[in-house]
Design a protein around this motif. Structure first.
Motif, PDB file in Angstrom:
ATOM      1  N   GLU A  75      15.586 -21.541  21.474  1.00 39.02           N
ATOM      2  CA  GLU A  75      16.155 -20.411  22.222  1.00 39.02           C
ATOM      3  C   GLU A  75      15.199 -19.955  23.317  1.00 39.02           C
ATOM      4  OE1 GLU A  75      16.860 -17.869  18.828  1.00 39.02           O
ATOM      5  OE2 GLU A  75      14.974 -16.822  19.129  1.00 39.02           O
ATOM      6  N   ALA A  77      19.091 -16.832  25.046  1.00 39.51           N
ATOM      7  CA  ALA A  77      19.987 -17.985  25.217  1.00 39.51           C
ATOM      8  C   ALA A  77      19.725 -18.946  24.079  1.00 39.51           C
ATOM      9  CB  ALA A  77      19.710 -18.665  26.550  1.00 39.51           C
ATOM     10  N   ARG A  78      20.764 -19.237  23.316  1.00 37.71           N
ATOM     11  CA  ARG A  78      20.607 -20.170  22.188  1.00 37.71           C
ATOM     12  C   ARG A  78      20.989 -21.573  22.656  1.00 37.71           C
ATOM     13  NH1 ARG A  78      24.388 -17.236  18.351  1.00 37.71           N
ATOM     14  NH2 ARG A  78      24.354 -19.215  17.243  1.00 37.71           N
ATOM     15  N   ALA A  79      19.991 -22.309  23.114  1.00 35.14           N
ATOM     16  CA  ALA A  79      20.269 -23.588  23.784  1.00 35.14           C
ATOM     17  C   ALA A  79      20.475 -24.742  22.803  1.00 35.14           C
ATOM     18  CB  ALA A  79      19.147 -23.913  24.760  1.00 35.14           C
ATOM     19  N   ASN A 118      21.320 -25.487  18.712  1.00 38.33           N
ATOM     20  CA  ASN A 118      21.865 -24.742  17.583  1.00 38.33           C
ATOM     21  C   ASN A 118      22.050 -25.598  16.338  1.00 38.33           C
ATOM     22  OD1 ASN A 118      22.428 -22.128  19.031  1.00 38.33           O
ATOM     23  ND2 ASN A 118      23.500 -23.587  20.342  1.00 38.33           N
ATOM     24  N   ALA A 127      27.126 -28.019  23.268  1.00 38.82           N
ATOM     25  CA  ALA A 127      26.561 -26.677  23.101  1.00 38.82           C
ATOM     26  C   ALA A 127      25.377 -26.654  22.128  1.00 38.82           C
ATOM     27  CB  ALA A 127      27.638 -25.682  22.655  1.00 38.82           C
ATOM     28  N   GLY A 128      24.478 -27.628  22.296  1.00 38.61           N
ATOM     29  CA  GLY A 128      23.254 -27.601  21.504  1.00 38.61           C
ATOM     30  C   GLY A 128      23.422 -28.009  20.068  1.00 38.61           C
ATOM     31  N   LEU A 153      25.601 -19.492  26.595  1.00 37.81           N
ATOM     32  CA  LEU A 153      24.527 -19.598  25.592  1.00 37.81           C
ATOM     33  C   LEU A 153      23.964 -18.230  25.215  1.00 37.81           C
ATOM     34  CD1 LEU A 153      22.569 -22.714  26.938  1.00 37.81           C
ATOM     35  CD2 LEU A 153      24.347 -22.642  25.189  1.00 37.81           C
ATOM     36  N   LEU A 194      27.028 -16.743  22.285  1.00 34.62           N
ATOM     37  CA  LEU A 194      27.774 -17.787  21.565  1.00 34.62           C
ATOM     38  C   LEU A 194      28.693 -17.149  20.535  1.00 34.62           C
ATOM     39  CD1 LEU A 194      25.120 -20.584  20.988  1.00 34.62           C
ATOM     40  CD2 LEU A 194      27.031 -20.555  22.599  1.00 34.62           C
TER      41      LEU A 194
END
Ligand SMILES: Nc1ncnc2c1ncn2[C@@H]1O[C@H](COP(=O)(O)OP(=O)(O)OP(=O)(O)O)[C@@H](O)[C@H]1O
Ligand code: SF4
Ligand SMILES: [Mg+2]
Length: 325
Positions: free
Chosen positions: A12, A25-27, A29, A234-235, A281, A284
């Motif tokens: 993140e 931002a949770r890049a 996951n 999405a990661g 991000l 989410l």
């Protein structure tokens, strides 16, 4: 033999906005995948999916403001996240090496090709002097550069795009690493040159029993060069398995959309092709991150889907993965 083992990796970024509030931002996951010796694994997904971030994390190159709140990365059994910079420097360029997209910014413009290859060996103590020059020349020949003796004297700006990319592969392999990570190694080259460069990389990886992670937007590259594939959205890895199996029986709606939108061998994949935009991000949704774009979403998808094993080697992170397959 297992080389790289990434498990449940989260990354993140925290940034302070104009209103002075910290936003995260949770890049990445929960990224999980492995690379073994003797196999080429493709990492595919639309722009912003987190492919390069995953590669940088695996190489121990993430720096603040990136944070790893959760997850593990093991390389040849060692814990990358617990290593000091000095330990990582010993491994990078020696046991694991990276080939990136833009050779002309990755090569030193002020040093001749041969000198750069020699320096790589000296820095890591693998060879020096005449032995290093000899190995450098042999490596240029191995990446199929014509007249390697003469090319040792070339300046980077004298190389064509394809030649420069070959030199980068030579730089990556000169110290005989166990693992190569190639991030969009041929983007920007024309199709024929792209194929020649990828052929060279594949042949070297397989002949030397290395492991390789090849990052690409291009399902054609995956189909042609990889044994296994990890599809990222999405990661998160939303589907993984042997290439032939995933292409024949894609189980995740995102993989299905990617394959359906790939006309022919070298289609390029952007989010416009599969429809919809990547999720924000910074905000989410709970549950499945693909929910807003998924034609099959139900209220069950408000809960995050675990990876569902379809067989020993193929799995997908979707509540309905089995049914789709
Ligand atoms: N310093 C940062 N602060 C905030 N977000 C970041 C930062 N660096 C990267 N990101 C975000 O992380 C996400 C993943 O980026 P990454 O470069 O790994 O994507 P990618 O899959 O390699 O995309 P591409 O195919 O375009 O190369 C992106 O949405 C990006 O905006
Ligand atoms: S879990 Fe639900 S929303 Fe997510 S991909 Fe599967 S069906 Fe679609
Ligand atoms: Mg990238």
């Amino acid at each position: 033999m297992r080389l790289l083992d990434v498990q449940d990796l989260h990354v993140e970024f925290a940034a302070r906005g104009l209103d002075n509030r910290v936003r995260v931002a949770r890049a990445l996951n929960g990224v999980s995948f492995t690379v073994d010796a003797g196999e080429i694994v493709g990492l595919v997904g639309e722009t912003g999916a987190g492919k390069s971030l995953t590669a940088l994390a695996a190489m121990g190159l993430l720096r603040a403001p990136a944070r790893i709140p959760q997850g593990g990365i093991r390389f040849e059994g060692g814990d990358i996240l617990a290593m000091s910079d000095r330990q990582l420097e010993k491994i990078r360029g020696r046991r694991m090496a990276m080939v990136v997209q833009s050779p002309l910014t990755s090569l030193d413009p002020l040093k001749r090709v041969g000198d750069q290859l020699v320096r790589m060996q000296r820095v890591h103590g693998t060879a020096s002097g005449a032995a290093a020059r000899e190995r450098a020349e042999a490596m240029l020949a191995a990446v199929r550069i014509p007249d390697p003796k003469r090319r040792m004297q070339a300046w980077p700006h004298e190389l064509s795009g394809g030649m420069a990319q070959r030199v980068l592969i030579a730089m990556a392999l000169i110290n005989e690493p166990a693992l190569v990570i190639a991030d969009e190694p041929t983007t920007g080259l024309d199709v024929t040159v792209q194929a020649q460069v990828l052929d060279t990389l594949r042949d070297l990886v397989l002949a030397r029993n290395l492991g390789a992670l090849v990052i690409t937007h291009d399902l054609g590259v995956v189909a042609h060069y990889c044994q296994r594939v990890a599809v990222m959205f999405a990661g998160r890895i939303v589907e993984d398995g042997p290439v032939a199996e995933v292409f024949a029986r894609p189980a995740h709606p995102y993989t299905q959309a990617l394959i359906a939108s790939t006309p022919g061998r070298i289609a390029r994949i952007g989010y416009t092709v599969t429809g919809g935009t990547p999720p924000d991000l910074y905000a989410l949704p709970d549950g499945c991150l693909y929910r807003d774009r998924c034609p099959r979403a139900t209220t069950a998808c408000l809960a995050p889907p675990p990876r569902v094993a379809l067989d020993d080697s193929h799995g997908a992170a979707c509540h309905y993965a089995e049914r789709a397959a």
